[in-house]
Design a protein around this motif. Structure first.
Motif, PDB file in Angstrom:
ATOM      1  N   ALA A 168       0.835  -1.202   0.000  1.00  0.00           N
ATOM      2  CA  ALA A 168       0.000   0.000   0.000  1.00  0.00           C
ATOM      3  C   ALA A 168       0.872   1.255   0.000  1.00  0.00           C
ATOM      4  CB  ALA A 168      -0.921  -0.002   1.211  1.00  0.00           C
ATOM      5  N   ILE A 169       1.954   1.238   0.767  1.00  0.00           N
ATOM      6  CA  ILE A 169       2.869   2.385   0.805  1.00  0.00           C
ATOM      7  C   ILE A 169       3.518   2.583  -0.560  1.00  0.00           C
ATOM      8  CG2 ILE A 169       5.026   3.236   1.806  1.00  0.00           C
ATOM      9  CD1 ILE A 169       4.255   1.775   4.395  1.00  0.00           C
ATOM     10  N   ALA A 170       3.957   1.459  -1.172  1.00  0.00           N
ATOM     11  CA  ALA A 170       4.621   1.551  -2.472  1.00  0.00           C
ATOM     12  C   ALA A 170       3.672   2.093  -3.535  1.00  0.00           C
ATOM     13  CB  ALA A 170       5.154   0.176  -2.874  1.00  0.00           C
ATOM     14  N   LEU A 171       2.441   1.609  -3.541  1.00  0.00           N
ATOM     15  CA  LEU A 171       1.463   2.068  -4.525  1.00  0.00           C
ATOM     16  C   LEU A 171       1.158   3.545  -4.335  1.00  0.00           C
ATOM     17  CD1 LEU A 171      -0.488   1.435  -6.817  1.00  0.00           C
ATOM     18  CD2 LEU A 171      -2.179   0.730  -5.096  1.00  0.00           C
ATOM     19  N   THR A 172       1.006   3.972  -3.094  1.00  0.00           N
ATOM     20  CA  THR A 172       0.733   5.385  -2.820  1.00  0.00           C
ATOM     21  C   THR A 172       1.894   6.258  -3.269  1.00  0.00           C
ATOM     22  OG1 THR A 172      -0.592   4.750  -0.888  1.00  0.00           O
ATOM     23  CG2 THR A 172       0.140   7.038  -1.011  1.00  0.00           C
ATOM     24  N   ARG A 179       2.107  12.621  -9.750  1.00  0.00           N
ATOM     25  CA  ARG A 179       1.215  13.779  -9.667  1.00  0.00           C
ATOM     26  C   ARG A 179       1.799  14.977  -8.934  1.00  0.00           C
ATOM     27  NH1 ARG A 179      -4.690  10.958  -8.284  1.00  0.00           N
ATOM     28  NH2 ARG A 179      -4.703   9.522 -10.072  1.00  0.00           N
ATOM     29  N   ILE A 180       2.834  14.786  -8.151  1.00  0.00           N
ATOM     30  CA  ILE A 180       3.318  15.869  -7.300  1.00  0.00           C
ATOM     31  C   ILE A 180       4.235  16.798  -8.089  1.00  0.00           C
ATOM     32  CG2 ILE A 180       3.131  14.543  -5.173  1.00  0.00           C
ATOM     33  CD1 ILE A 180       6.069  13.994  -5.333  1.00  0.00           C
ATOM     34  N   GLN A 185       9.717  15.511  -6.066  1.00  0.00           N
ATOM     35  CA  GLN A 185      10.061  14.287  -6.785  1.00  0.00           C
ATOM     36  C   GLN A 185      11.203  13.529  -6.110  1.00  0.00           C
ATOM     37  OE1 GLN A 185       8.799  12.722  -9.391  1.00  0.00           O
ATOM     38  NE2 GLN A 185       7.157  14.198  -9.828  1.00  0.00           N
ATOM     39  N   ARG A 186      12.177  14.272  -5.609  1.00  0.00           N
ATOM     40  CA  ARG A 186      13.346  13.618  -5.034  1.00  0.00           C
ATOM     41  C   ARG A 186      13.010  12.826  -3.768  1.00  0.00           C
ATOM     42  NH1 ARG A 186      19.190  16.603  -4.690  1.00  0.00           N
ATOM     43  NH2 ARG A 186      20.453  14.704  -4.440  1.00  0.00           N
ATOM     44  N   PRO A 187      12.331  13.432  -2.774  1.00  0.00           N
ATOM     45  CA  PRO A 187      11.979  12.622  -1.592  1.00  0.00           C
ATOM     46  C   PRO A 187      11.027  11.474  -1.915  1.00  0.00           C
ATOM     47  CG  PRO A 187      10.959  14.799  -1.495  1.00  0.00           C
ATOM     48  CD  PRO A 187      11.946  14.837  -2.592  1.00  0.00           C
TER      49      PRO A 187
END
Length: 379
Positions: A168-172, A179-180, A185-187
Protein backbone atom coordinates in the motif's frame (compact mmCIF):
# COMPACT_ATOMS: atom_id res chain seq x y z
CA UNK A 1 19.97 -54.32 43.76
CA UNK A 2 21.10 -52.91 40.45
CA UNK A 3 19.74 -49.60 39.16
CA UNK A 4 17.79 -51.29 36.35
CA UNK A 5 15.83 -53.33 38.89
CA UNK A 6 15.42 -50.32 41.18
CA UNK A 7 13.92 -48.19 38.40
CA UNK A 8 11.16 -50.76 37.98
CA UNK A 9 10.58 -51.37 41.69
CA UNK A 10 10.58 -47.70 42.75
CA UNK A 11 9.13 -46.09 39.63
CA UNK A 12 6.18 -44.51 41.44
CA UNK A 13 8.39 -42.89 44.09
CA UNK A 14 10.70 -41.59 41.38
CA UNK A 15 7.80 -40.23 39.34
CA UNK A 16 6.19 -38.56 42.37
CA UNK A 17 9.40 -36.72 43.16
CA UNK A 18 9.88 -35.78 39.51
CA UNK A 19 6.34 -34.39 39.32
CA UNK A 20 6.90 -32.41 42.52
CA UNK A 21 9.99 -30.82 41.00
CA UNK A 22 8.18 -30.11 37.71
CA UNK A 23 5.60 -28.08 39.63
CA UNK A 24 8.36 -25.67 40.67
CA UNK A 25 8.77 -24.70 37.00
CA UNK A 26 6.44 -21.77 36.38
CA UNK A 27 4.89 -22.85 33.03
CA UNK A 28 4.04 -26.26 34.58
CA UNK A 29 2.88 -25.28 38.07
CA UNK A 30 -0.85 -25.54 37.29
CA UNK A 31 -0.70 -28.59 35.02
CA UNK A 32 -2.33 -31.94 35.76
CA UNK A 33 -0.20 -34.83 37.01
CA UNK A 34 -0.68 -36.65 33.70
CA UNK A 35 0.88 -33.71 31.85
CA UNK A 36 3.76 -33.44 34.28
CA UNK A 37 4.48 -37.16 34.08
CA UNK A 38 4.23 -36.97 30.30
CA UNK A 39 6.65 -39.56 28.90
CA UNK A 40 8.68 -39.98 32.10
CA UNK A 41 7.45 -43.56 32.78
CA UNK A 42 8.49 -44.61 29.27
CA UNK A 43 11.82 -42.83 29.69
CA UNK A 44 12.48 -44.77 32.89
CA UNK A 45 11.54 -48.01 31.11
CA UNK A 46 13.90 -47.17 28.23
CA UNK A 47 16.75 -46.39 30.64
CA UNK A 48 16.14 -49.65 32.51
CA UNK A 49 16.20 -51.60 29.24
CA UNK A 50 19.41 -49.87 28.23
CA UNK A 51 21.06 -50.81 31.53
CA UNK A 52 20.09 -54.46 31.08
CA UNK A 53 21.59 -54.55 27.62
CA UNK A 54 25.15 -55.77 27.18
CA UNK A 55 27.34 -52.89 26.07
CA UNK A 56 30.90 -52.99 24.77
CA UNK A 57 33.48 -50.36 25.62
CA UNK A 58 33.26 -48.96 22.09
CA UNK A 59 29.46 -48.67 22.32
CA UNK A 60 29.83 -46.75 25.57
CA UNK A 61 32.29 -44.35 23.96
CA UNK A 62 30.03 -43.92 20.90
CA UNK A 63 27.10 -43.12 23.17
CA UNK A 64 29.15 -40.45 24.99
CA UNK A 65 29.86 -38.91 21.57
CA UNK A 66 26.16 -38.64 20.77
CA UNK A 67 26.01 -41.78 18.66
CA UNK A 68 23.48 -43.62 20.77
CA UNK A 69 21.37 -46.52 19.64
CA UNK A 70 18.57 -45.54 17.23
CA UNK A 71 15.07 -45.24 18.63
CA UNK A 72 12.61 -47.97 17.79
CA UNK A 73 9.38 -47.10 16.04
CA UNK A 74 8.41 -44.39 13.60
CA UNK A 75 7.32 -41.95 16.32
CA UNK A 76 10.77 -41.72 17.91
CA UNK A 77 11.79 -42.40 21.47
CA UNK A 78 9.96 -41.41 24.63
CA UNK A 79 12.70 -38.85 25.30
CA UNK A 80 12.14 -37.29 21.88
CA UNK A 81 8.39 -37.07 22.49
CA UNK A 82 9.07 -35.55 25.92
CA UNK A 83 11.28 -32.85 24.36
CA UNK A 84 8.60 -32.01 21.80
CA UNK A 85 5.86 -31.76 24.45
CA UNK A 86 7.99 -29.56 26.68
CA UNK A 87 8.67 -27.19 23.77
CA UNK A 88 4.94 -26.89 23.11
CA UNK A 89 4.37 -26.26 26.85
CA UNK A 90 6.48 -23.12 26.71
CA UNK A 91 9.44 -24.42 28.70
CA UNK A 92 12.91 -23.04 28.09
CA UNK A 93 15.80 -25.34 27.30
CA UNK A 94 17.26 -24.92 30.80
CA UNK A 95 13.98 -26.23 32.25
CA UNK A 96 14.27 -29.42 30.20
CA UNK A 97 17.87 -29.92 31.31
CA UNK A 98 16.87 -29.25 34.93
CA UNK A 99 14.19 -31.95 34.73
CA UNK A 100 16.77 -34.53 33.78
CA UNK A 101 19.19 -33.27 36.40
CA UNK A 102 16.49 -33.66 39.06
CA UNK A 103 15.60 -37.14 37.74
CA UNK A 104 19.23 -38.25 37.88
CA UNK A 105 19.68 -36.92 41.42
CA UNK A 106 16.43 -38.48 42.61
CA UNK A 107 17.26 -41.96 41.27
CA UNK A 108 20.79 -42.05 42.62
CA UNK A 109 19.75 -40.75 46.05
CA UNK A 110 16.84 -43.15 46.49
CA UNK A 111 18.86 -46.08 45.14
CA UNK A 112 21.80 -45.42 47.46
CA UNK A 113 19.37 -45.51 50.44
CA UNK A 114 18.34 -49.10 49.70
CA UNK A 115 21.28 -50.62 47.82
CA UNK A 116 24.56 -51.23 49.66
CA UNK A 117 27.70 -50.34 47.76
CA UNK A 118 29.26 -53.22 45.79
CA UNK A 119 32.22 -53.51 43.42
CA UNK A 120 29.76 -53.21 40.52
CA UNK A 121 28.14 -50.02 41.85
CA UNK A 122 30.56 -47.66 40.10
CA UNK A 123 30.00 -49.38 36.74
CA UNK A 124 26.24 -49.34 37.30
CA UNK A 125 26.26 -45.60 38.08
CA UNK A 126 28.37 -44.94 34.99
CA UNK A 127 25.97 -46.86 32.76
CA UNK A 128 23.00 -45.04 34.32
CA UNK A 129 24.60 -41.63 33.70
CA UNK A 130 25.26 -42.60 30.07
CA UNK A 131 21.64 -43.63 29.60
CA UNK A 132 20.34 -40.40 31.15
CA UNK A 133 22.68 -38.34 29.00
CA UNK A 134 21.44 -40.19 25.91
CA UNK A 135 17.80 -39.46 26.81
CA UNK A 136 18.65 -35.82 27.55
CA UNK A 137 20.40 -35.46 24.19
CA UNK A 138 17.34 -36.86 22.38
CA UNK A 139 14.98 -34.51 24.24
CA UNK A 140 17.14 -31.43 23.65
CA UNK A 141 17.57 -32.21 19.95
CA UNK A 142 13.84 -32.56 19.30
CA UNK A 143 13.04 -29.61 21.61
CA UNK A 144 15.37 -27.40 19.54
CA UNK A 145 13.86 -28.64 16.27
CA UNK A 146 10.33 -27.88 17.50
CA UNK A 147 11.28 -24.39 18.69
CA UNK A 148 12.99 -23.68 15.36
CA UNK A 149 9.92 -24.90 13.48
CA UNK A 150 7.63 -22.48 15.31
CA UNK A 151 10.09 -19.66 14.80
CA UNK A 152 9.93 -20.31 11.07
CA UNK A 153 6.13 -20.31 11.19
CA UNK A 154 6.24 -16.97 13.00
CA UNK A 155 8.61 -15.53 10.39
CA UNK A 156 6.31 -16.74 7.63
CA UNK A 157 3.26 -15.12 9.19
CA UNK A 158 5.18 -11.91 9.88
CA UNK A 159 6.47 -11.68 6.31
CA UNK A 160 3.01 -12.34 4.88
CA UNK A 161 1.33 -9.75 7.10
CA UNK A 162 3.92 -7.04 6.44
CA UNK A 163 3.55 -7.35 2.66
CA UNK A 164 0.04 -5.83 2.71
CA UNK A 165 0.82 -2.44 4.26
CA UNK A 166 4.18 -2.27 2.45
CA UNK A 167 2.48 -2.73 -0.93
CA UNK A 168 0.00 0.00 0.00
CA UNK A 169 2.87 2.38 0.80
CA UNK A 170 4.62 1.55 -2.47
CA UNK A 171 1.46 2.07 -4.53
CA UNK A 172 0.73 5.38 -2.82
CA UNK A 173 4.31 6.56 -3.43
CA UNK A 174 3.99 5.70 -7.14
CA UNK A 175 0.77 7.72 -7.37
CA UNK A 176 2.44 10.69 -5.65
CA UNK A 177 5.44 10.42 -7.98
CA UNK A 178 3.16 10.79 -11.00
CA UNK A 179 1.22 13.78 -9.67
CA UNK A 180 3.32 15.87 -7.30
CA UNK A 181 5.41 18.93 -8.12
CA UNK A 182 9.05 18.79 -9.19
CA UNK A 183 10.43 19.83 -5.79
CA UNK A 184 8.87 16.75 -4.16
CA UNK A 185 10.06 14.29 -6.79
CA UNK A 186 13.35 13.62 -5.03
CA UNK A 187 11.98 12.62 -1.59
CA UNK A 188 9.27 10.58 -3.31
CA UNK A 189 11.92 8.72 -5.30
CA UNK A 190 13.74 8.00 -2.02
CA UNK A 191 10.51 6.63 -0.59
CA UNK A 192 10.06 4.38 -3.62
CA UNK A 193 13.62 3.05 -3.38
CA UNK A 194 13.17 2.36 0.32
CA UNK A 195 9.96 0.41 -0.21
CA UNK A 196 11.63 -1.65 -2.95
CA UNK A 197 14.52 -2.36 -0.59
CA UNK A 198 12.12 -3.40 2.17
CA UNK A 199 10.30 -5.65 -0.30
CA UNK A 200 13.61 -7.25 -1.26
CA UNK A 201 14.46 -7.86 2.40
CA UNK A 202 11.06 -9.45 3.02
CA UNK A 203 11.51 -11.63 -0.08
CA UNK A 204 14.85 -12.86 1.28
CA UNK A 205 13.27 -13.49 4.67
CA UNK A 206 10.50 -15.51 3.06
CA UNK A 207 13.02 -17.53 1.03
CA UNK A 208 14.93 -18.28 4.21
CA UNK A 209 11.69 -19.26 5.90
CA UNK A 210 10.61 -21.57 3.07
CA UNK A 211 14.01 -23.21 2.82
CA UNK A 212 13.95 -24.08 6.53
CA UNK A 213 10.26 -24.84 7.03
CA UNK A 214 9.05 -26.36 3.77
CA UNK A 215 12.14 -28.42 3.10
CA UNK A 216 13.63 -26.33 0.33
CA UNK A 217 13.12 -23.91 -2.51
CA UNK A 218 10.96 -24.67 -5.55
CA UNK A 219 12.19 -23.80 -9.04
CA UNK A 220 10.79 -24.00 -12.56
CA UNK A 221 13.35 -25.13 -15.12
CA UNK A 222 12.96 -23.87 -18.69
CA UNK A 223 15.36 -23.85 -21.67
CA UNK A 224 16.96 -20.40 -21.61
CA UNK A 225 20.04 -18.48 -22.70
CA UNK A 226 21.60 -17.82 -19.32
CA UNK A 227 23.81 -15.06 -20.73
CA UNK A 228 20.72 -13.11 -21.84
CA UNK A 229 19.05 -13.55 -18.45
CA UNK A 230 22.16 -12.40 -16.59
CA UNK A 231 22.59 -9.43 -18.95
CA UNK A 232 19.06 -8.23 -18.22
CA UNK A 233 19.66 -8.42 -14.47
CA UNK A 234 23.04 -6.68 -14.71
CA UNK A 235 21.44 -3.80 -16.62
CA UNK A 236 18.98 -3.37 -13.74
CA UNK A 237 21.84 -3.44 -11.25
CA UNK A 238 23.79 -0.86 -13.26
CA UNK A 239 20.79 1.47 -13.13
CA UNK A 240 20.37 0.91 -9.38
CA UNK A 241 24.12 1.28 -8.65
CA UNK A 242 25.28 4.14 -10.89
CA UNK A 243 28.46 4.79 -8.87
CA UNK A 244 29.84 1.28 -9.49
CA UNK A 245 31.11 -0.05 -12.81
CA UNK A 246 29.73 -3.56 -13.37
CA UNK A 247 31.65 -5.45 -16.05
CA UNK A 248 29.99 -8.45 -17.72
CA UNK A 249 32.02 -10.97 -19.70
CA UNK A 250 30.76 -14.14 -21.42
CA UNK A 251 32.57 -17.07 -22.97
CA UNK A 252 31.20 -20.07 -24.84
CA UNK A 253 27.59 -21.25 -25.07
CA UNK A 254 25.43 -20.67 -22.01
CA UNK A 255 22.18 -22.37 -22.98
CA UNK A 256 20.59 -24.78 -20.55
CA UNK A 257 17.59 -25.54 -18.39
CA UNK A 258 17.46 -23.13 -15.47
CA UNK A 259 15.01 -21.05 -13.50
CA UNK A 260 15.87 -17.65 -14.96
CA UNK A 261 14.19 -15.67 -12.19
CA UNK A 262 16.05 -17.53 -9.45
CA UNK A 263 19.42 -17.25 -11.19
CA UNK A 264 18.86 -13.53 -11.66
CA UNK A 265 18.08 -13.27 -7.96
CA UNK A 266 21.38 -15.01 -7.14
CA UNK A 267 23.30 -12.67 -9.47
CA UNK A 268 21.63 -9.62 -7.91
CA UNK A 269 22.53 -10.77 -4.40
CA UNK A 270 26.17 -11.41 -5.33
CA UNK A 271 26.52 -8.04 -7.05
CA UNK A 272 24.82 -6.25 -4.15
CA UNK A 273 27.19 -7.82 -1.63
CA UNK A 274 30.21 -7.04 -3.83
CA UNK A 275 29.23 -3.38 -3.98
CA UNK A 276 28.41 -3.10 -0.27
CA UNK A 277 31.53 -4.78 1.03
CA UNK A 278 34.05 -4.09 -1.75
CA UNK A 279 36.45 -1.19 -2.25
CA UNK A 280 34.67 2.04 -3.27
CA UNK A 281 35.35 3.05 -6.85
CA UNK A 282 36.56 -0.42 -7.87
CA UNK A 283 34.56 -2.30 -10.53
CA UNK A 284 32.60 -5.50 -9.96
CA UNK A 285 33.26 -8.14 -12.62
CA UNK A 286 30.72 -10.80 -13.58
CA UNK A 287 31.93 -13.64 -15.79
CA UNK A 288 29.81 -16.36 -17.37
CA UNK A 289 31.58 -19.27 -19.06
CA UNK A 290 29.95 -22.25 -20.73
CA UNK A 291 31.74 -25.58 -20.62
CA UNK A 292 30.79 -29.02 -21.91
CA UNK A 293 28.18 -30.04 -19.32
CA UNK A 294 28.05 -27.00 -17.05
CA UNK A 295 28.18 -23.24 -16.85
CA UNK A 296 30.32 -21.28 -14.43
CA UNK A 297 29.32 -17.86 -13.12
CA UNK A 298 31.76 -15.74 -11.08
CA UNK A 299 31.35 -12.39 -9.36
CA UNK A 300 34.61 -10.73 -8.36
CA UNK A 301 35.43 -7.54 -6.49
CA UNK A 302 38.36 -5.87 -4.76
CA UNK A 303 38.58 -6.09 -0.96
CA UNK A 304 40.52 -4.15 1.63
CA UNK A 305 41.89 -7.34 3.18
CA UNK A 306 41.85 -11.03 2.41
CA UNK A 307 39.17 -13.08 4.19
CA UNK A 308 40.18 -16.32 5.95
CA UNK A 309 38.66 -19.43 4.33
CA UNK A 310 36.64 -20.38 7.43
CA UNK A 311 35.11 -16.90 7.68
CA UNK A 312 34.32 -16.93 3.96
CA UNK A 313 32.37 -20.17 4.34
CA UNK A 314 30.44 -18.71 7.27
CA UNK A 315 29.13 -15.94 5.03
CA UNK A 316 26.69 -18.46 3.55
CA UNK A 317 25.11 -18.99 6.98
CA UNK A 318 21.95 -16.97 7.59
CA UNK A 319 22.20 -13.81 9.67
CA UNK A 320 25.99 -14.00 10.02
CA UNK A 321 28.04 -10.80 10.18
CA UNK A 322 31.69 -11.00 9.13
CA UNK A 323 32.64 -8.57 6.38
CA UNK A 324 33.17 -4.87 7.11
CA UNK A 325 30.76 -2.54 5.32
CA UNK A 326 32.10 0.31 3.19
CA UNK A 327 31.11 2.69 5.98
CA UNK A 328 33.74 1.03 8.16
CA UNK A 329 31.16 -0.56 10.43
CA UNK A 330 30.58 -4.30 10.50
CA UNK A 331 27.12 -5.09 9.19
CA UNK A 332 25.28 -8.33 8.66
CA UNK A 333 25.15 -9.82 5.19
CA UNK A 334 21.61 -10.78 6.12
CA UNK A 335 20.18 -13.60 4.07
CA UNK A 336 21.59 -12.77 0.64
CA UNK A 337 24.33 -15.38 0.38
CA UNK A 338 22.21 -17.96 2.17
CA UNK A 339 19.54 -17.49 -0.52
CA UNK A 340 22.22 -17.76 -3.23
CA UNK A 341 23.33 -21.12 -1.87
CA UNK A 342 19.72 -22.37 -1.71
CA UNK A 343 19.12 -21.32 -5.33
CA UNK A 344 22.29 -23.07 -6.47
CA UNK A 345 21.58 -26.15 -4.38
CA UNK A 346 18.12 -26.66 -5.86
CA UNK A 347 19.72 -26.38 -9.32
CA UNK A 348 22.00 -29.25 -8.26
CA UNK A 349 25.00 -26.95 -8.48
CA UNK A 350 27.66 -25.58 -6.16
CA UNK A 351 28.68 -22.13 -4.93
CA UNK A 352 32.05 -21.37 -3.36
CA UNK A 353 33.98 -18.33 -2.21
CA UNK A 354 37.66 -17.47 -2.52
CA UNK A 355 39.72 -14.58 -1.19
CA UNK A 356 43.31 -13.99 -2.31
CA UNK A 357 45.41 -11.03 -3.38
CA UNK A 358 42.78 -8.66 -1.93
CA UNK A 359 40.22 -10.01 -4.40
CA UNK A 360 37.01 -11.81 -3.40
CA UNK A 361 35.42 -14.18 -5.89
CA UNK A 362 32.19 -16.12 -5.57
CA UNK A 363 31.77 -18.91 -8.11
CA UNK A 364 28.52 -20.64 -9.05
CA UNK A 365 28.78 -23.89 -10.99
CA UNK A 366 25.57 -25.22 -12.56
CA UNK A 367 24.88 -28.34 -14.65
CA UNK A 368 23.36 -27.15 -17.89
CA UNK A 369 21.22 -30.28 -18.66
CA UNK A 370 20.90 -29.00 -22.26
CA UNK A 371 24.35 -29.38 -23.79
CA UNK A 372 23.76 -28.20 -27.36
CA UNK A 373 21.86 -25.01 -28.27
CA UNK A 374 18.39 -25.85 -29.52
CA UNK A 375 16.51 -24.16 -32.39
CA UNK A 376 14.88 -22.00 -29.73
CA UNK A 377 18.24 -20.29 -29.29
CA UNK A 378 19.74 -19.34 -32.66
CA UNK A 379 23.44 -18.60 -32.40
Amino acid sequence: MQIAEFLEAASEAILDESVAYARTIHPLKDQEDSVLRDHLPKILTAISADLRRDQSRKEGIDKSHGKGFPSAGTDGSAAESHGRKRALSGLRIEHVVAEYRALRSCVLRLWSDVAPATPDSLRDVGRFNEAVDQALAESVRVYSMEVDRWQQIYLGVLGHDVRGPLNAIALTAEIFAARISQDLQRPTATLLRSTRRMTSLIDSLMEYNRANLAGGMVIRRLPIDLAAACHEEIEIQRAALPDTAIVFETLGGNHGEFDASRIREAVANLISNAVKYGVPGEPVTVRLAGENKLVRLTVENASVNDIPADELEQLFDPLRSTLPHRSGKERSLGLGLFVVRQIVKVHEGEVTGKSAGKRVTFTITLPRFTVEPSPLFPS
